[in-house]
Write a protein that holds these residues in place. Structure first.
Motif, PDB file in Angstrom:
ATOM      1  N   GLU A  62       0.822  -1.218   0.000  1.00 47.48           N
ATOM      2  CA  GLU A  62       0.000   0.000   0.000  1.00 47.48           C
ATOM      3  C   GLU A  62       0.853   1.263   0.000  1.00 47.48           C
ATOM      4  O   GLU A  62       0.355   2.344  -0.309  1.00 47.48           O
ATOM      5  N   CYS A  63       2.116   1.145   0.369  1.00 49.66           N
ATOM      6  CA  CYS A  63       2.971   2.320   0.585  1.00 49.66           C
ATOM      7  C   CYS A  63       4.001   2.557  -0.513  1.00 49.66           C
ATOM      8  O   CYS A  63       4.702   3.559  -0.479  1.00 49.66           O
ATOM      9  N   LEU A  64       4.119   1.652  -1.457  1.00 46.56           N
ATOM     10  CA  LEU A  64       5.196   1.769  -2.439  1.00 46.56           C
ATOM     11  C   LEU A  64       4.999   2.887  -3.440  1.00 46.56           C
ATOM     12  O   LEU A  64       5.944   3.383  -4.027  1.00 46.56           O
ATOM     13  N   SER A  65       3.777   3.325  -3.620  1.00 46.92           N
ATOM     14  CA  SER A  65       3.513   4.390  -4.578  1.00 46.92           C
ATOM     15  C   SER A  65       3.024   5.641  -3.847  1.00 46.92           C
ATOM     16  O   SER A  65       2.060   5.583  -3.095  1.00 46.92           O
ATOM     17  N   GLY A  66       3.728   6.751  -4.037  1.00 49.91           N
ATOM     18  CA  GLY A  66       3.269   8.018  -3.505  1.00 49.91           C
ATOM     19  C   GLY A  66       3.755   8.370  -2.116  1.00 49.91           C
ATOM     20  O   GLY A  66       3.387   9.401  -1.580  1.00 49.91           O
ATOM     21  N   TYR A  67       4.564   7.522  -1.498  1.00 45.45           N
ATOM     22  CA  TYR A  67       5.053   7.805  -0.152  1.00 45.45           C
ATOM     23  C   TYR A  67       6.575   7.727  -0.129  1.00 45.45           C
ATOM     24  O   TYR A  67       7.190   7.092  -0.970  1.00 45.45           O
ATOM     25  N   THR A  68       7.179   8.366   0.867  1.00 45.62           N
ATOM     26  CA  THR A  68       8.625   8.334   1.033  1.00 45.62           C
ATOM     27  C   THR A  68       8.981   7.226   2.006  1.00 45.62           C
ATOM     28  O   THR A  68       8.427   7.158   3.105  1.00 45.62           O
ATOM     29  N   TYR A  69       9.889   6.383   1.623  1.00 46.58           N
ATOM     30  CA  TYR A  69      10.343   5.267   2.440  1.00 46.58           C
ATOM     31  C   TYR A  69      11.315   5.759   3.504  1.00 46.58           C
ATOM     32  O   TYR A  69      12.110   6.656   3.269  1.00 46.58           O
ATOM     33  N   PHE A  70      11.234   5.206   4.709  1.00 45.27           N
ATOM     34  CA  PHE A  70      12.230   5.471   5.743  1.00 45.27           C
ATOM     35  C   PHE A  70      12.436   4.203   6.551  1.00 45.27           C
ATOM     36  O   PHE A  70      11.630   3.297   6.524  1.00 45.27           O
ATOM     37  N   ARG A  71      13.554   4.127   7.241  1.00 45.23           N
ATOM     38  CA  ARG A  71      13.845   2.952   8.065  1.00 45.23           C
ATOM     39  C   ARG A  71      14.304   3.396   9.452  1.00 45.23           C
ATOM     40  O   ARG A  71      14.546   4.575   9.682  1.00 45.23           O
TER      41      ARG A  71
END
Length: 82
Positions: A62-71
């Motif tokens: 659900e998060c792979l498109s349109g959001y910024t990834y962080f860890r």
């Protein structure tokens, strides 16, 4: 840089974008699989003084498109896109 005061001689002044990785690749998140639950951090969950609320989760897919990834360990900054 007079306003900064004394700076160690071995330090080098450079732009932030050359000292860090901004908006890292989502490849690491993709490797978790689409159904893996991860923290979801909407802008309103970042407090005015740097606190964050991590109670929301979503599936990676659900998060792979349109959001910024962080860890874990990343610095997150709320931004407003015009």
């Amino acid at each position: 840089m007079e306003w900064l005061g004394e700076v160690p001689e071995h330090w080098e002044a450079l732009r932030l974008r050359f000292a860090t990785q901004l908006n890292p690749s989502k490849q690491e998140a993709k490797e978790l699989g689409d159904q893996k639950m991860v923290s979801f951090l909407p802008m309103e969950a970042i407090g005015e003084h740097g606190s964050i609320r991590l109670e929301q989760e979503k599936e990676v897919g659900e998060c792979l498109s349109g959001y910024t990834y962080f860890r874990d360990g990343d610095v997150c900054v709320a931004k407003i896109t015009p």
